[in-house]
Structure formats: structure tokens, C-alpha cells
Scaffold this active site. Structure first.
Site, PDB file in Angstrom:
ATOM      1  CD  GLU A 117      12.804  48.120  82.988  1.00 45.52           C
ATOM      2  OE1 GLU A 117      13.227  48.229  84.148  1.00 45.52           O
ATOM      3  OE2 GLU A 117      11.591  47.890  82.725  1.00 45.52           O
ATOM      4  CD  GLU A 131       3.322  42.021  83.412  1.00 47.22           C
ATOM      5  OE1 GLU A 131       2.555  42.638  84.190  1.00 47.22           O
ATOM      6  OE2 GLU A 131       3.305  40.769  83.295  1.00 47.22           O
ATOM      7  CG  HIS A 211       2.180  43.465  91.608  1.00 53.78           C
ATOM      8  ND1 HIS A 211       3.489  43.496  91.989  1.00 53.78           N
ATOM      9  CD2 HIS A 211       2.156  43.759  90.284  1.00 53.78           C
ATOM     10  CE1 HIS A 211       4.238  43.823  90.960  1.00 53.78           C
ATOM     11  NE2 HIS A 211       3.459  43.974  89.913  1.00 53.78           N
ATOM     12  NE  ARG A 213      -2.664  41.602  84.549  1.00 54.92           N
ATOM     13  CZ  ARG A 213      -3.921  41.983  84.512  1.00 54.92           C
ATOM     14  NH1 ARG A 213      -4.877  41.074  84.649  1.00 54.92           N
ATOM     15  NH2 ARG A 213      -4.260  43.248  84.343  1.00 54.92           N
ATOM     16  CG  HIS A 243      -0.938  45.706  93.875  1.00 57.53           C
ATOM     17  ND1 HIS A 243      -2.093  45.671  93.137  1.00 57.53           N
ATOM     18  CD2 HIS A 243      -0.001  46.287  93.076  1.00 57.53           C
ATOM     19  CE1 HIS A 243      -1.859  46.173  91.935  1.00 57.53           C
ATOM     20  NE2 HIS A 243      -0.605  46.564  91.879  1.00 57.53           N
TER      21      HIS A 243
END
Length: 373
Positions: A117, A131, A211, A213, A243
Site C-alpha cells: 500500500e 500517518e 477514530h 487523531r 473504537h
């Protein structure tokens, strides 16, 4: 050739278990798996349904630990594993702290890295956070880049990552097909939703997952207020697997409370989640994976983020970015509930994320030793 597959979260496990299975079935490879347990319970659910037991379990998660402490513990823990295992190649997936530190630990030992990915970019280092930067750190380290789409490969090319790029499709579609077949052969695997299906019979179900951040705080409060307003509709129900992060639960407790049209339930294992996607009318999410999974089942996706590293879904019309804004969430959900043409245009759009054979392609490339080193 000895392959070490490193992962630690539920999404990583979902997207890597088909790869692990394909690698194990490939002649000439010894496959070892190491989990960091960045998501403990959610990770274990996926491993059980996939029939996989990790060879090494670092169990590094601590409640409330900071990103820098988690990163340090992951880097040193994975480094020790690699010193003991001496792999010929390390495989990481996606955008997590586990993926980033796994690639870095391998680089420190001059072990080649394959990135599953690869190439997803939002263009904003704070959305998704952290991320987006995790992915960017892995890219110059890896010598094999398994890009799910042409768009992802083009993003790598803009960063001068050209060699070792293979467009494979996304392995989440492999996982979805494999799990769907399992449920078809054994409906008991997802029978835990029977009561909810009966309870909400005749209502259109909105599947909610949140979920991220970057939505903690005000964004999560907006999402909760929007859900409360949508739940006032008599023809609609919301299925909300919660979550475990307290930044989600505490806000929902305070704003939502108990509402008859909202089923706030424990996190679902993967078979039950796939069934939930099948039951729902549309998905309301800030997740990355849901943007890929829902279109494979013909379900529109409203993405509660301002950016996405999966623009293919938006371009294809299967997903729509709406942000974490209360009025916008209510308006967009209402449109899909009330306007049949708007719903059909998203439900019938082409799914750009793969054909269910990505893992086989990845295993073939790795087995043939293609790479920079």
C-alpha cells in the site's frame, strides 16, 4: 529467502493476512511474522479469523502512551527482533508507527524493505496525522513499492520513486473477498449481528466509524452532535462500532447518551464488520480502509475528513469528503437518504481499488527477488 512481515494494528492485519497466506503458499520462501500489538484486542480478532498465529509478539501497547514513546519502543523492539531473525527482506504495510519504525529498523541493518500500500498521499502532513509522514518516511527506504492504484504510483513518481514500483490493487479487497466467502459458507461467523438486523428491520442503517487523531476534541464533538440529529429520523438507524480510544467514547457518552436509534457496540471482528457493511445503506467514516471496502459492496462513503490519501474513491464517485462539520454531515447524510438519484450515482460508481488478486501479485514479485539490492 527469509521474509519477516511486521504489523501491529487491525488495518495492517486485515491488509497483510492475505499477503502472508500468499507468501506461505509460495515455494522458496520462509515466512516469519512479528506483531507489535499497537492495537491489541482488535489485532487479535483479525488473526483469529485469518487462522494466523504470530511468530513473535512484542505486545508494546500501553494505555495513553505518547507518539514519541511508542515510536522509541517500536524502533528498539523491532531492531532486536531483526537482529535475532536476520531476515533477507522485511515487509511493512501502510502508514502506521509500526510500518515506519519497521522500515527504519530494517534500513539500519541494510535489510531491503517492501512496502505494501505504497504511494498514498493526502498532500497535508497533518491530515491524516501522523500517518501522512509515516508513509513518506517509508518511501525512500523501501526498494519494492506495491502501489494499489495508478494514482498511488504517480504520487511516488513525483517524489522520484520510480524503480521497484508495482501496481497491484489493494490487498483489502483480497481480504474482503476471502472473508465474504467464509461468511457465505459459515453464516455463524457473523451471527452476532442477528439481533441488530432484527431490531433495525425496515430502517436504513448508517454505519459509523470514527477514530482519527485529528478529529479528537472539537471534531469528535461535531460528529457526535451530527449523529444525534440524524438519529432523530424515524426511518434511520445508526450502527456505531466504538473504537476503544477514550477520546472517542467519552465524547459520545457525553453528547449521545443512550438513543434508541443508535446501536453503540463493541468493536467488531472482521467478519462482523463485513456483514455490517452489507447491512448498511451508507458508511459515515473517518477511516481509510472503509473508503476502499464499502465501494466493493456498492455502499456510498461519506468521509469525515478534509483531505484523503485515497483520492481515487472521490474521483470515481464512490466517496465524498465532507469534513467533521456538524451541519455538513447532517446535510450530506440526509441527501443520500432522501435523494434516490444522488444515492444511486455513488452506489453504482466504479470501485477503483482492486480485483482481489493483489496478494498473489505481491508474492510473485517477492519470490522472484526483484529489488534494488
Amino acid at each position: 529467502m527469509k521474509i519477516l512481515v511486521v504489523f501491529g494494528t487491525r488495518p495492517e492485519a486485515i491488509k497483510l493476512f492475505p499477503v502472508v497466506r500468499a507468501l506461505i503458499a509460495t515455494t522458496g520462501l520462509t515466512v516469519r511474522t512479528c506483531v507489535t500489538a499497537q492495537h491489541r484486542g482488535l489485532l487479535d480478532q483479525v488473526l483469529r479469523i485469518a487462522g494466523l498465529a504470530p511468530d513473535i509478539d512484542l505486545d508494546l501497547m500501553e494505555p495513553g502512551q505518547t507518539l514519541d514513546r511508542l515510536t522509541a519502543r517500536l524502533l528498539t523492539g523491532l531492531g532486536e527482533v531483526m537482529d535475532a531473525e536476520c531476515p533477507d527482506r522485511v515487509i511493512v504495510q501502510g502508514d502506521t508507527a509500526t510500518a515506519m519504525t519497521g522500515a527504519l529498523a530494517a534500513y539500519y541493518r541494510k535489510v531491503p524493505v517492501a512496502h505494501v500500500e505504497a504511494g498514498l498521499r493526502s498532500g497535508d502532513i497533518y491530515h491524516p496525522w501522523p500517518e501522512e509522514v509515516n508513509r513518506r518516511i517509508v518511501a525512500p527506504i523501501a526498494d519494492l513499492h506495491f502501489a494499489p492504484t495508478d494514482t498511488a504510483a504517480a504520487a511516488l513518481a513525483r517524489e522520484n520513486v520510480i524503480e521497484g514500483v508495482h501496481i497491484t490493487g489493494n490487498t483489502v479487497i483480497d481480504a474482503l473477498h476471502w472473508t465474504g466467502d467464509r461468511i457465505s459458507n459459515d453464516p455463524s461467523l457473523a451471527a452476532g449481528l442477528d439481533d441488530i438486523a432484527a431490531r433495525f428491520a425496515g430502517k436504513r442503517i448508517v454505519l459509523v466509524t470514527t477514530h482519527r487523531r485529528e478529529n479528537f476534541g472539537g471534531g469528535m464533538e461535531n460528529i457526535a452532535r451530527a449523529i444525534r440529529r440524524i438519529a432523530d429520523r424515524d426511518d434511520t438507524a445508526l450502527l456505531f462500532p466504538m473504537h476503544p480510544n477514550p477520546n472517542v467514547g467519552s465524547v459520545m457518552d457525553a453528547i449521545l447518551g443512550d438513543r434508541p436509534n443508535v446501536a453503540r457496540i463493541e468493536p467488531l471482528d472482521y467478519p462482523h464488520f463485513i456483514r455490517a457493511l452489507g447491512l448498511c445503506h451508507l458508511a459515515l467514516t473517518d477511516s481509510g480502509g472503509v473508503q476502499e471496502e464499502a465501494p466493493a459492496l456498492g455502499k456510498p462513503v461519506l468521509v469525515m475528513r478534509d483531505t484523503t490519501e485515497r483520492p481515487e474513491g472521490v474521483e470515481a464517485g464512490t466517496a465524498k469528503l465532507i469534513g467533521a462539520h456538524e451541519d455538513r454531515i447532517v446535510s450530506e447524510v440526509s441527501t443520500l437518504l432522501d435523494d434516490n438519484d444522488a444515492y444511486a450515482s455513488m452506489a453504482r460508481a466504479h470501485n477503483p481499488f482492486g480485483d482481489g488478486h493483489a496478494s498473489e501479485r505481491i508474492a510473485h514479485v517477492i519470490a522472484n527477488g526483484v529489488g534494488r539490492r
